[in-house]
Design an enzyme around this catalytic site. Sequence first.
Site, PDB file in Angstrom:
ATOM      1  CB  SER A  55      49.689   6.828  53.191  1.00 44.97           C
ATOM      2  OG  SER A  55      51.006   7.200  53.466  1.00 44.97           O
ATOM      3  N   GLY A  90      45.540  10.477  47.863  1.00 41.32           N
ATOM      4  CA  GLY A  90      46.108  11.706  48.415  1.00 41.32           C
ATOM      5  C   GLY A  90      47.464  11.522  49.067  1.00 41.32           C
ATOM      6  CG  ASP A  97      54.845   5.237  47.994  1.00 44.64           C
ATOM      7  OD1 ASP A  97      55.061   6.455  48.043  1.00 44.64           O
ATOM      8  OD2 ASP A  97      53.721   4.755  47.746  1.00 44.64           O
ATOM      9  CB  THR A 121      45.965   6.947  45.153  1.00 44.66           C
ATOM     10  OG1 THR A 121      47.366   6.994  45.229  1.00 44.66           O
ATOM     11  CG2 THR A 121      45.433   5.701  45.781  1.00 44.66           C
ATOM     12  CB  THR A 156      47.922   4.188  43.894  1.00 41.94           C
ATOM     13  OG1 THR A 156      48.473   5.403  43.423  1.00 41.94           O
ATOM     14  CG2 THR A 156      48.983   3.377  44.583  1.00 41.94           C
TER      15      THR A 156
HETATM   16  O1  DON Z   1      50.797   4.156  48.626  1.00 40.47           O
HETATM   17  C1  DON Z   1      50.842   5.345  48.868  1.00 40.47           C
HETATM   18  O2  DON Z   1      50.746   5.800  49.985  1.00 40.47           O
HETATM   19  C2  DON Z   1      50.991   6.316  47.712  1.00 40.47           C
HETATM   20  N1  DON Z   1      51.627   5.659  46.615  1.00 40.47           N
HETATM   21  C3  DON Z   1      49.644   6.842  47.349  1.00 40.47           C
HETATM   22  C4  DON Z   1      49.687   7.823  46.213  1.00 40.47           C
HETATM   23  C5  DON Z   1      48.506   8.679  46.142  1.00 40.47           C
HETATM   24  O3  DON Z   1      47.600   8.600  46.923  1.00 40.47           O
HETATM   25  C6  DON Z   1      48.521   9.721  45.088  1.00 40.47           C
HETATM   26  N2  DON Z   1      47.235  10.344  44.990  1.00 40.47           N
HETATM   27  N3  DON Z   1      46.872  11.411  45.026  1.00 40.47           N
END
Ligand code: DON
Length: 579
Positions: A462, A482, A432, A390, A408
Amino acid sequence: MSKWLAMALLLSFSQANAQIEKEKNVKAFEFLSNADSKKAGKALEFKKGAVVSAHPEATAVGVEILKKGGNAVDATVAVKFALAVVYPNAGNIGGGGFLIYRSAKGELNSMDFREKAPALASKDMYLDANGDAISEKSKEGHLAAGVPGTVAGMVALHQKYGRLKWAELVEPAYQLATKGFKITKQQANELNRLQNKFKQFNPLGTVFIKQEVEWAAGDLLVQTELANTLKLIRDKGRAGFYEGEVANFIVEEMKRGGGLISKEDLKNYQAAWRTPIIGSYRGYKIITMPPTSSGGIALVQLLQSVEAFPLSKWGHNADSTVQVMVEAERRVYADRAKHLGDPDFWKVPQKELLQEAYNKGRMANFNWNKATPSSEVQAGEFARKESEETTHFSVVDKDGNAISLTTTINTSYGNYVVVKGAGFLLNNEMDDFSVKPGVPNYFGLVGYEANAIAPNKRMLSSMTPTILEKDGKLAMVVGTPGGSTIITSVFQTIVNVIDFGMDMQKAVNAKKFHHQWLPDRTDIEPDALTPEVQQKLEAKGYTFYKRSSIGRVDAILVTKKGIYQTGADPRGDDTAGGW
Ligand code: DON
């Protein structure tokens, strides 16, 4: 041509070249000193506006737009599209995200441009005949993709609050895709690591595949198909993506790989304006993201859970500080798993979760002498009324309008499918969702009915774009990628500034830890805890798991003098700029 004319032309050409070289050097120097300053933990400061993003080229685009008279919204749109070119692992047009907006006058808003499940999606679509989860299907390839929301989100944002013309904001990204940009070392490494995935999911080829030699830092990445898509978006807005040529390319790609996104899914996609979550922490107002992200509710719950404890007296990452924060995280993530989901489909007990008394009460039963096992922590019970990659960036303009935006395609390079003809990567955001009650997703997060798959539903996130106010004035713009660690990284960054008095860059650089209820362990960055602190906590039953890095926070702090102080995360190529 006369000899004199030729000489004059040569002279002016070499002067122009010298000027270009000089500008290049200045730019290179600025970014070099930027890299040095962030590693040294020294914050940069700007008077008239600031942009902090994951890539130097995208930051430069944003600063240019601000200098041209664009507001924070204009710069946001330009940075967002630029990231889709220069940061393909997460910056995107094939994904989605969330943003928090605060105008200079204090108007607050938030936008949910999260992907949606296609209309043909179904609850058990990732289960085999025995009812077991087929783990790769929601993570890789065509079936993992949700309907992208980025373009719809940027168009709606610009229509409501933009100042400059739309085409002017997409143009820099179009230029970057057409002329190419030099990839960084981190990007070369990632592209080399994923060659087999790109080959597996793109039998017709993509620009990311290198046949004989490996990618190296400084290689020029030209993206002609993506440039054509950006041209259509520049000239036709939303219709340039959700209809016509690009929509056809997406649907053809779906047919080739067994994906579900249809023309109707694309045409029907709308971003949603939502009312931000408002909380408070030690005199600061916290303005953050409501569902479909879990981030805002969880962040405010965490802050409420620790507010009664004297963190600043104990000190940064001291054993008592870590213990209290970990215990708060364990409890809040248990709530997240049970109660959070797309508010258009699920009644989220938002008011109940945000009661100060509830969160303080949850902390009452922890034992200073012993870690609370996660198996003994359950989500709160409320009467139910019927019903890794992301990226984040932060922008403030000269008037004080601010945007905090996290976006993301889920994990790095999404589902690895580059839409043939259109040149952009699709997301693997379907992972997710909770594909089966209690089965962990890529980030180890579990979920239940609230986040089950349903047609046209948004998957829980998140992402926690957040803005802080103090005494009615803009105080901080913050967020990070993250996965599940987003919430705890934003939490720690805020605490680092408010409780431990760090400046923005130090707060970003500070080493982090993370607990998410399940699995029952605390993740730590190298050197986050001293050996003594770790031993003390281990003696109480805490277990630790070392991770190379947690979060990539890009943030802006407004100093008492009204200066924009930046924090660009040294864990990535993140870069601050301003004027
Ligand atoms: O929406 C979310 O919470 C996840 N898809 C975020 C993914 C993410 O932060 C990956 N990065 N390091």
